[in-house]
Design an enzyme around this catalytic site. Sequence first.
Site, PDB file in Angstrom:
ATOM      1  N   ASP A  10       0.851  -1.188   0.000  1.00  0.00           N
ATOM      2  CA  ASP A  10       0.000   0.000   0.000  1.00  0.00           C
ATOM      3  C   ASP A  10       0.887   1.237   0.000  1.00  0.00           C
ATOM      4  O   ASP A  10       1.871   1.310   0.743  1.00  0.00           O
ATOM      5  CB  ASP A  10      -0.902   0.015   1.234  1.00  0.00           C
ATOM      6  CG  ASP A  10      -1.955  -1.088   1.189  1.00  0.00           C
ATOM      7  OD1 ASP A  10      -2.038  -1.781   0.157  1.00  0.00           O
ATOM      8  OD2 ASP A  10      -2.679  -1.252   2.184  1.00  0.00           O
ATOM      9  N   ASP A 132     -15.074  -3.947  -1.057  1.00  0.00           N
ATOM     10  CA  ASP A 132     -14.562  -3.730   0.298  1.00  0.00           C
ATOM     11  C   ASP A 132     -15.743  -3.506   1.227  1.00  0.00           C
ATOM     12  O   ASP A 132     -16.539  -2.585   1.023  1.00  0.00           O
ATOM     13  CB  ASP A 132     -13.621  -2.525   0.320  1.00  0.00           C
ATOM     14  CG  ASP A 132     -12.464  -2.680  -0.660  1.00  0.00           C
ATOM     15  OD1 ASP A 132     -12.038  -3.836  -0.858  1.00  0.00           O
ATOM     16  OD2 ASP A 132     -12.003  -1.667  -1.213  1.00  0.00           O
TER      17      ASP A 132
END
Length: 243
Positions: A10, A132
């Site tokens: 990330d 998500d």
Amino acid sequence: MNITIIPATDLIDGQCVRLTQGDYASSKTYYRDPLEAALRFEEAGIRRLHMVDLDGAKAAEPRNLRVLERVATKTSLEVQFGGGIKSREALGSVFNAGARRAICGSVAVRDPEAFAEWLEEFGPERLILGADLRDGKVAIQGWLEESSITGSELIGQFAARGLTQAICTDISRDGMLCGPSAALYAELQRQFPEVEITVSGGIAAMDDIRELDRQGLRSVIVGKALYEGRITLNEIERCLRNA
């Protein structure tokens, strides 16, 4: 094991970080140069890398394409890249920078026809749906907004239009090292056998991955457990040798 293990990278300000439950204020930097991490993964035999542009997710356009390009050109890793892909132009820039696959979440909720068109244009082998979940609903815009659609509804909408890949993240478990929602993922995989459901969120140990493998899941993303040493590259390397 048959399950594919995919390390997560990330990105914030070009650096490799991890968040807890999607909270940007919880950001912890592990590698200032993400290429260093990517090279270690490659050396261990990893073939796929999950890269999320957290700056891009906030800005609604990719912001870390130079990092993507460096990793794609200096390793043999197949990079799947997400974060800020809201337009055809952004999607093209991600592929031009070297991504093998692109992950789209928010746009699939807000502009489903656009995502369906991209799915047809680029092919289901190159597009991944990002679903998500927070309290059962799909969260969008870098997990900062909640929609009214469930993960099952979102996946089902595009499975009917050729979708073959989806990443499902349980936000409440992301970065918590508390174990994944195995039953949730297994049910989604049973519901959509034609779609590869990639597990994301909560992985704490190799036993979690073994259980997902037993339940028939085909791929899993590993983040904080890897960076915190709960799962080692040596363990992953042994699994890959014995696969």
